[in-house]
Design an enzyme around this catalytic site. Structure first.
Site, PDB file in Angstrom:
ATOM      1  N   ASP A   7      -7.647  -8.651  -3.407  1.00 59.14           N
ATOM      2  CA  ASP A   7      -7.557  -7.197  -3.282  1.00 59.14           C
ATOM      3  C   ASP A   7      -8.242  -6.518  -4.476  1.00 59.14           C
ATOM      4  O   ASP A   7      -7.782  -6.659  -5.613  1.00 59.14           O
ATOM      5  CB  ASP A   7      -6.085  -6.789  -3.215  1.00 59.14           C
TER       6      ASP A   7
ATOM      7  N   HIS B  72      -6.192  -7.156   0.432  1.00 61.45           N
ATOM      8  CA  HIS B  72      -5.290  -6.013   0.334  1.00 61.45           C
ATOM      9  C   HIS B  72      -4.188  -6.058   1.383  1.00 61.45           C
ATOM     10  O   HIS B  72      -3.025  -5.785   1.089  1.00 61.45           O
ATOM     11  CB  HIS B  72      -6.105  -4.724   0.473  1.00 61.45           C
TER      12      HIS B  72
ATOM     13  N   TRP C 121     -12.356   3.284  -3.717  1.00 61.65           N
ATOM     14  CA  TRP C 121     -11.917   3.376  -2.326  1.00 61.65           C
ATOM     15  C   TRP C 121     -11.835   4.840  -1.888  1.00 61.65           C
ATOM     16  O   TRP C 121     -12.285   5.202  -0.806  1.00 61.65           O
ATOM     17  CB  TRP C 121     -10.568   2.684  -2.177  1.00 61.65           C
TER      18      TRP C 121
ATOM     19  N   ASP D 202       0.845  -1.191   0.000  1.00 58.39           N
ATOM     20  CA  ASP D 202       0.000   0.000   0.000  1.00 58.39           C
ATOM     21  C   ASP D 202       0.890   1.254   0.000  1.00 58.39           C
ATOM     22  O   ASP D 202       1.864   1.329  -0.741  1.00 58.39           O
ATOM     23  CB  ASP D 202      -0.954  -0.050   1.201  1.00 58.39           C
ATOM     24  N   TRP D 203       0.599   2.244   0.854  1.00 61.07           N
ATOM     25  CA  TRP D 203       1.387   3.471   0.899  1.00 61.07           C
ATOM     26  C   TRP D 203       2.833   3.210   1.300  1.00 61.07           C
ATOM     27  O   TRP D 203       3.723   4.006   0.985  1.00 61.07           O
ATOM     28  CB  TRP D 203       0.755   4.473   1.878  1.00 61.07           C
TER      29      TRP D 203
END
Length: 468
Positions: free
Chosen positions: A417, A446, A331, A290-291
């Site tokens: 995901d 995810h 999202w 993710d980030w």
């Protein structure tokens, strides 16, 4: 009453006396044949003596009482795991048995940092027992240091700090907290991180011994924090590797901006660069999702000699050259429509195997509405267009991974995901030089790290070979 508990309680009373005198609250007693023969409490400050640890003071007192510097058939009770100096004194005095309370993850020489007592070549062996009234001993230390830490790290007026009690009794997160607040980019904010399995061998000696300890640098995404890596950390450290897992500002135990607009791509990236430099991390395997990847994948090009490998899971490089995926746009829209969404419910929805206690743990940093600014800031902060903040640096990173990357890569994909799943990851795979066929996890969504033990086991084997 259990004898060990009785004598440890006596040591605790001495520790309280030390704390009242302004010393670090550690106490110790020496017992022979059921009789107390030595007492000691910390006294380096008051005596201006760096050797005046509680254990040393108790050993000296016992030697005077017995009339012999050899303290055979004696047990030493101490509220904190001894350091190397005290461990050496315990062995030299021929103490038969050591019983300690709280472990000391930074300097402990009875198993935490090293284990002096496990060396069979030493001519005296001392039996060791730990964790006796450990919580009581630890609480004394925490109460002593808490006001000092607050004074040393004042909270900025534009930030919030999550209370320690928000994180009490969360499952499977036993690791000591570490903080740094003097990085140039932090400007006084306090960043929390985990640092487990650290080797005390200096880098130059490691090199001469061909010591290959890897540092797994684990970077979380939104709305997670370092708790996300709890299933991977034990596997990494069990193989004698180091794990460093920071909480980004706004997440976990780190300070939090009060306003969403205080967050920026460049701020968080620079904090991570400064953090790596400050800890002087080397032989890094970058572990991202993710980030953690959106930011983390832009780091190695600035310091390529520090990085040996990449473990990449369900993330992307947001270059602004292509439209963001439909899953991500959905999202982002959902976040805008539900600004105070329940983080625990989000994790529970995609991870049916997690217990309620585990999902609720993810809410720990966000129990107050004022602590949720980062949750609002990060979805719109993903670079969407070519001129978006972070897009240019991400394009530079893309060229680095495609043309210049010299390390080894491992990829794992959670197939459930809907945001950063297989299509996005396959595109990323094509842009990482030498990236092999990914590990596919049909049941994972995810947050791939919630299935992370098997990935960590594969990574330990893979990077042990590829970085040797």
């Amino acid at each position: 009453m259990n004898t060990d508990l009785q004598w440890m309680q006596a040591a605790i009373e001495l520790a309280k006396e030390a704390g009242q005198a302004g010393e670090v609250p550690v106490g110790a007693v020496v017992v022979r044949d059921g009789i107390l023969v030595g007492r000691g409490r910390n006294g380096p400050v008051g005596t201006t003596d760096p050797t005046a640890h509680a254990e040393i003071m108790a050993l000296r007192d016992a030697a005077k009482t017995i009339g012999n510097y050899r303290l055979e058939n004696c047990t030493l009770y101490v509220t904190l795991e001894p350091c190397t100096m005290c461990a050496g004194a315990i062995l030299n005095s021929r103490i038969s048995r050591l019983v300690f309370g709280a472990s000391e993850p930074r300097t402990g020489a009875a198993g935490s940092v090293l284990n002096v007592f496990s060396n069979q070549d030493i001519n005296h062996q001392t039996e060791v027992k730990g964790d006796v009234l450990a919580q009581d001993c630890r609480q004394l230390l925490q109460q002593f240091f808490k006001p000092k830490r607050v004074n040393m790290n004042p909270l900025r007026e534009d930030a919030l700090r999550p209370p320690d009690e928000w994180f009490d009794e969360i499952p499977d997160y036993p690791w000591a907290a570490h903080y740094v607040s003097d990085l140039p980019s932090l400007n006084g904010l306090r960043l929390h991180y985990l640092d487990e399995g650290r080797s005390e061998i200096p880098n130059e000696i490691q090199d001469s011994l061909n010591h290959q300890q890897i540092t797994f640098l684990c970077l979380h995404g939104n709305p997670a924090w370092s708790y996300l890596f709890r299933k991977m950390i034990p596997t990494f450290t069990a193989d004698d590797h180091r794990v460093v897992a920071p909480d980004l500002i706004g997440f976990g135990k780190s300070d939090k901006f009060k306003k969403a607009n205080q967050h920026s791509f460049e701020f968080h990236r620079q904090v991570l660069l400064d953090f790596i430099e400050r800890l002087d991390l080397k032989r890094i395997v970058l572990v991202v999702q993710d980030w953690g990847g959106i930011l983390g994948l832009t780091l190695p090009m600035d310091m390529p000699d520090r990085f040996a490998g990449l473990l990449v899971m369900n993330t992307a490089l947001a270059t602004g050259n292509q439209p963001l995926s439909k899953g991500f746009l959905s999202w982002r829209e959902w976040c805008q429509a539900n600004p105070d969404f329940d983080v625990a419910k989000l994790f529970a929805r995609g991870n049916k195997h997690m217990s309620d206690a585990e999902t609720q743990a993810y809410n720990s940093p966000f129990k107050d509405r004022g602590h949720r600014a980062a949750l609002h800031a990060f979805p719109p902060m993903v670079p969407e267009f070519e001129n978006s903040p972070g897009a240019e640096i991400s394009r530079q990173a893309l060229h680095f991974w495609r043309d210049q990357w010299q390390g080894q890569t491992m990829m794992a994909i959670g197939l459930q995901d809907p945001v950063l799943g297989e299509p996005v990851m396959r595109e990323l795979q094509q842009n990482i030089k030498g990236c092999p066929e990914p590990i596919l996890l049909p049941q994972a969504g995810h947050f791939v790290q919630e299935h992370g033990q098997s990935i960590a086991e594969s990574a330990v084997l893979y990077f042990k070979v590829s970085t040797s």
